[in-house]
Design a protein around this motif. Structure first.
Motif, PDB file in Angstrom:
ATOM      1  N   THR A  16       0.723  -1.385  -0.069  1.00  0.00           N
ATOM      2  CA  THR A  16       0.173  -0.661  -0.150  1.00  0.00           C
ATOM      3  C   THR A  16       0.222   1.262  -0.088  1.00  0.00           C
ATOM      4  O   THR A  16       0.384   2.517  -0.622  1.00  0.00           O
ATOM      5  CB  THR A  16      -1.066  -0.212   1.023  1.00  0.00           C
ATOM      6  N   ILE A 159      -5.286   0.018  -4.662  1.00  0.00           N
ATOM      7  CA  ILE A 159      -4.999   0.182  -3.176  1.00  0.00           C
ATOM      8  C   ILE A 159      -5.788  -1.244  -2.643  1.00  0.00           C
ATOM      9  O   ILE A 159      -5.658  -1.861  -1.873  1.00  0.00           O
ATOM     10  CB  ILE A 159      -4.728   0.837  -2.202  1.00  0.00           C
ATOM     11  N   MET A 163      -5.438  -4.820  -1.254  1.00  0.00           N
ATOM     12  CA  MET A 163      -5.909  -5.218   0.203  1.00  0.00           C
ATOM     13  C   MET A 163      -7.349  -5.986  -0.018  1.00  0.00           C
ATOM     14  O   MET A 163      -7.347  -6.801   1.214  1.00  0.00           O
ATOM     15  CB  MET A 163      -7.067  -3.898   0.707  1.00  0.00           C
TER      16      MET A 163
END
Length: 180
Positions: A16, A159, A163
């Protein structure tokens, strides 16, 4: 299980951060490129406007002020010439150009040789080569044309995808670790 979870969280955190770093680098690069392009376009326009007035007279600066005030790209400007002890304004849209010249003297000095761009690309200092050989410096406040246009939505999607995949990986490994 706890060490695996900590490792995966650390790995996702690093991925990230790397995505954010890349997005920030792209934004800075694009901002500089846009600001340079805007500076070149405006520089060409200013040179074309002032070419009709080779002496750099009051008429030159009045015409330049009139043209800049109608420009869609520029929201404010100061054109200054280097004199003994600093810079003196030739044309300006600022109410107190002397104060701006004093506060930004370093940028004006550097702009005598090359285009200077403020972080974010919202202000550009550029040299103007006049037909009579003089070299004043223009400080131009850009109307958002040089502001980075990196698609934040695309970065956030990337991102969130990383995740989500990381979370799915953690949950898929959780039953395996319980039964081991």
């Amino acid at each position: 299980l706890l060490s695996l979870f900590a490792f995966l969280v650390l790995l996702l955190g690093l991925v990230t951060l790397n995505l954010w770093r890349d997005a920030a680098q792209r934004a800075r690069t694009e901002s500089r490129r846009n600001a340079d392009l805007v500076a070149r376009v405006i520089g060409d326009l200013v040179r074309a406007w002032t070419a009709r007035f080779p002496s750099g007279s009051e008429e030159t600066w009045a015409e330049l002020s009139r043209r800049l005030s109608t420009s869609e790209l520029v929201s404010g400007w100061i054109v200054a010439e280097r004199r003994a002890g600093g810079f003196a304004p030739l044309a300006s849209s600022e109410p107190h150009p002397e104060a701006v010249l004093a506060a930004e003297a370093g940028e004006f000095r550097r702009a005598l040789g090359e285009v200077e761009v403020a972080p974010g690309g919202t202000t550009v200092w550029m040299p103007l080569l006049m037909p009579d050989g003089r070299r004043p410096v223009a400080r131009l406040a850009i109307r958002g044309a040089a502001v980075p246009s990196v698609e934040i939505a695309g970065v956030l999607r990337g991102i969130l995808t990383v995740m989500a995949l990381g979370t799915a990986l953690i949950y898929s490994l959780y039953p395996i670790s319980i039964y081991s």
